[in-house]
Design an enzyme around this catalytic site. Structure first.
Site, mmCIF file in Angstrom:
data_model
loop_
_atom_site.group_PDB
_atom_site.id
_atom_site.type_symbol
_atom_site.label_atom_id
_atom_site.label_comp_id
_atom_site.label_asym_id
_atom_site.label_seq_id
_atom_site.Cartn_x
_atom_site.Cartn_y
_atom_site.Cartn_z
ATOM 1 C CB THR A 204 -0.931 0.020 1.221
ATOM 2 O OG1 THR A 204 -0.137 -0.103 2.425
ATOM 3 C CG2 THR A 204 -1.933 -1.117 1.170
ATOM 4 N N GLY A 206 2.372 4.520 -0.989
ATOM 5 C CA GLY A 206 2.020 5.555 -1.953
ATOM 6 C C GLY A 206 0.533 5.707 -2.219
ATOM 7 C CB THR A 207 -2.557 4.276 -0.716
ATOM 8 O OG1 THR A 207 -2.161 4.536 0.635
ATOM 9 C CG2 THR A 207 -2.332 2.812 -1.028
ATOM 10 C CB CYS A 209 1.397 9.923 -3.343
ATOM 11 S SG CYS A 209 2.496 10.137 -1.937
#
Length: 270
Positions: A204, A206-207, A209
């Site tokens: 998960t 960078g979710t 961003c």
């Protein structure tokens, strides 16, 4: 359409500038960038942060805005109060949609925003923001409230809107339950909830961003706030539920799959 991301670079490619540019590309908008910091990181954690000078942030920002017809802007990791104040001062009177992802802590636990920067975020940047997309821990810091109940979530969202933000998307990924629920508060409108089935995965990174970049892209294309939030929810849910399974830690989401599946995704809106 042209978008701009103001954020840190992720050498692992899963978050920050890299995630934003990938998301912009997949959603059919041209992405430009202002890099606020370089990071040495991978799926196992952040191993070093090298901030850009405020003067160079300003130079990048002015260079982009002087030449490109940017239609929406997002911010990610801004690192310190000087950079926050510079970005806010430069964007204040431009009238462009601004999506603020208040990045504070990396998946591995590293602090990505210096403590004295919280007040600059609240006093300078959020008053000119169109949308703020905090997760629960970030919303707690901004509002000064603990969030454990629906009522506390509502009160925290109202606190953030009172700072001048038009819309707050309270991302519920940190809450318990078998559903991934985001609560959306738009000033002067009835709040609504976006709900998807929760997908159990450690990939998960960078979710946040990715979600805010997708939201920025859809707003740049002229979508309403409700339409843009819904499409961004579809993008990030598909990215999480179709993992790439790369790296030895918290791996990145799959930025390719939304286009491959033509955005087909079950999201309940109520």
């Amino acid at each position: 359409m042209i978008t701009l991301t103001i954020a840190g670079s992720d050498s692992g490619g899963g978050a920050g500038i890299q995630a934003d540019i990938k998301t912009f590309q997949e959603l059919g908008v041209f992405g430009t960038s202002v890099i606020t910091a370089l990071t040495a990181q991978n799926t196992l954690g952040v191993h070093g942060i090298f901030p850009t000078t405020v003067q160079f942030v300003e130079a990048q920002l002015k260079a982009v805005l002087e030449d490109f017809n940017v239609t929406a802007i997002k911010t990610g990791m801004l690192f310190n109060s000087e950079i926050i104040e510079c970005v806010a001062a430069t964007l204040k009177n431009r009238g462009l949609p601004l999506i603020v992802d208040p990045v504070m802590i990396a998946k591995g636990g590293a602090s990505l925003l210096q403590q004295e920067s919280i007040q600059a975020l609240k006093n300078k940047l959020l008053p000119i923001a169109t949308v703020c997309t905090p997760n629960i821990p970030e919303a707690e810091v901004i509002s000064g409230r603990s969030i454990h109940t629906e009522q506390e979530l509502f009160l925290a969202a109202q606190d953030i809107i009172s700072l001048g933000v038009q819309c707050v998307v309270m991302k519920g990924g940190h809450l318990a339950g078998d559903k991934a629920i985001d609560a959306v508060f738009i000033k002067g409108e009835v709040p609504f909830v976006l709900e998807t089935n929760r997908f159990e995965t450690k990939h998960t990174h960078g979710t946040g961003c990715t979600f805010s970049a997708a939201l920025t892209a859809e707003i740049a294309k002229g979508k309403s706030l409700q339409e843009a939030v819904l499409e961004a929810k579809k993008f990030v849910h598909l990215a999480i539920s179709n993992p790439l399974n790369i790296g030895h830690g918290f791996g990145p989401t799959n930025h390719f799959v939304y286009r491959q599946l033509e955005g087909k995704c079950d999201v309940v809106c109520h």
